[in-house]
Motif scaffolding. Structure first.
Motif, PDB file in Angstrom:
ATOM      1  N   LEU A  29      -9.298  12.113  -4.175  1.00 14.49           N
ATOM      2  CA  LEU A  29      -8.826  11.172  -4.745  1.00 14.49           C
ATOM      3  C   LEU A  29     -10.353  10.428  -5.403  1.00 14.49           C
ATOM      4  O   LEU A  29     -10.491   9.768  -6.564  1.00 14.49           O
ATOM      5  N   ARG A  30     -11.279  10.252  -4.373  1.00 12.77           N
ATOM      6  CA  ARG A  30     -12.775  10.126  -4.784  1.00 12.77           C
ATOM      7  C   ARG A  30     -13.208  10.545  -5.874  1.00 12.77           C
ATOM      8  O   ARG A  30     -13.998  10.003  -6.772  1.00 12.77           O
ATOM      9  N   ALA A  81       0.985  -1.127  -0.146  1.00 10.54           N
ATOM     10  CA  ALA A  81      -0.046   0.055   0.014  1.00 10.54           C
ATOM     11  C   ALA A  81       0.815   1.342  -0.030  1.00 10.54           C
ATOM     12  O   ALA A  81       2.010   1.240   0.421  1.00 10.54           O
ATOM     13  N   ILE A 114      -2.328   9.233  -8.277  1.00  9.28           N
ATOM     14  CA  ILE A 114      -1.373   9.411  -7.201  1.00  9.28           C
ATOM     15  C   ILE A 114      -0.378  10.405  -7.284  1.00  9.28           C
ATOM     16  O   ILE A 114      -0.144  11.407  -6.661  1.00  9.28           O
ATOM     17  N   ALA A 167      -9.777   4.969  -1.083  1.00 11.00           N
ATOM     18  CA  ALA A 167      -8.573   4.732  -0.141  1.00 11.00           C
ATOM     19  C   ALA A 167      -9.246   4.690   1.546  1.00 11.00           C
ATOM     20  O   ALA A 167     -10.147   5.353   1.702  1.00 11.00           O
ATOM     21  N   VAL A 197     -10.316   7.139  -6.978  1.00  6.10           N
ATOM     22  CA  VAL A 197      -9.668   6.066  -6.188  1.00  6.10           C
ATOM     23  C   VAL A 197     -10.118   6.144  -4.866  1.00  6.10           C
ATOM     24  O   VAL A 197     -10.267   6.968  -4.087  1.00  6.10           O
ATOM     25  N   ALA A 249      -8.435  12.366   0.659  1.00  4.48           N
ATOM     26  CA  ALA A 249      -9.313  10.913   0.516  1.00  4.48           C
ATOM     27  C   ALA A 249     -10.640  11.778  -0.549  1.00  4.48           C
ATOM     28  O   ALA A 249     -10.744  11.071  -1.540  1.00  4.48           O
ATOM     29  N   LEU A 277      -3.797   8.146   5.234  1.00  3.92           N
ATOM     30  CA  LEU A 277      -4.415   7.818   3.980  1.00  3.92           C
ATOM     31  C   LEU A 277      -3.954   6.263   3.311  1.00  3.92           C
ATOM     32  O   LEU A 277      -2.518   6.496   3.225  1.00  3.92           O
ATOM     33  N   LEU A 278      -4.529   5.288   3.298  1.00  3.16           N
ATOM     34  CA  LEU A 278      -3.902   4.112   2.759  1.00  3.16           C
ATOM     35  C   LEU A 278      -4.491   3.685   1.581  1.00  3.16           C
ATOM     36  O   LEU A 278      -5.684   3.441   1.382  1.00  3.16           O
ATOM     37  N   VAL A 279      -3.727   3.755   0.615  1.00  5.53           N
ATOM     38  CA  VAL A 279      -4.041   3.176  -0.824  1.00  5.53           C
ATOM     39  C   VAL A 279      -3.468   1.878  -0.844  1.00  5.53           C
ATOM     40  O   VAL A 279      -2.398   1.595  -1.223  1.00  5.53           O
ATOM     41  N   ASP A 280      -4.157   0.628  -0.965  1.00 10.76           N
ATOM     42  CA  ASP A 280      -3.669  -0.567  -1.022  1.00 10.76           C
ATOM     43  C   ASP A 280      -4.027  -1.160  -2.578  1.00 10.76           C
ATOM     44  O   ASP A 280      -4.915  -0.821  -3.021  1.00 10.76           O
ATOM     45  N   GLN A 302       1.279   4.731   1.874  1.00  7.26           N
ATOM     46  CA  GLN A 302       0.607   5.498   3.403  1.00  7.26           C
ATOM     47  C   GLN A 302       0.952   6.851   3.041  1.00  7.26           C
ATOM     48  O   GLN A 302       2.240   7.215   2.740  1.00  7.26           O
TER      49      GLN A 302
END
Length: 105
Positions: free
Chosen positions: A50-51, A35, A85, A59, A57, A47, A66-69, A37
């Motif tokens: 990104l949405r 991920a 990103i 997250a 995206v 967040a 914020l975690l983007v896995d 971080q």
């Protein structure tokens, strides 16, 4: 440990993560993953940004980070995620630290 990229008020680090099997099919079992971080003064704003992106995206927010896995990201989707990103980082890096939260909301 992990690789990191820093901009004003923004820290990004690659970390190891674990995901869970979907729909409770294997309770307690995890899958290894990776991920990004992201730590910043306005995690909720990041967040949301990104949405609202193209592509959106989703997250997670955990412990103020914020975690983007990458667990559910298909190889064909990786360039799109990287672009989203990178745009977020570039925008944060070009902003003054005091203006960062407003720019990213």
């Amino acid at each position: 440990g992990g690789d990191s990229d820093e901009g004003p008020g923004l820290r990004v680090r690659a970390i190891k993560s674990e995901g869970e099997y979907g729909s409770g099919s294997m309770p307690g079992e995890t899958l290894p993953s990776a991920a990004l971080q992201i730590v910043a003064s306005d995690i909720d704003g990041l967040a949301a940004r990104l949405r609202r992106g193209d592509p959106p995206v989703i997250a997670a927010i955990s412990s103020g980070r914020l975690l983007v896995d990458f667990l559910a990201v298909e190889p064909t989707e990786e360039p799109l995620l990287a672009k989203a990103i990178a745009a977020l980082i570039a925008r944060a890096a070009s902003a003054d630290a005091k203006d960062l939260p407003g720019d990213l909301q």
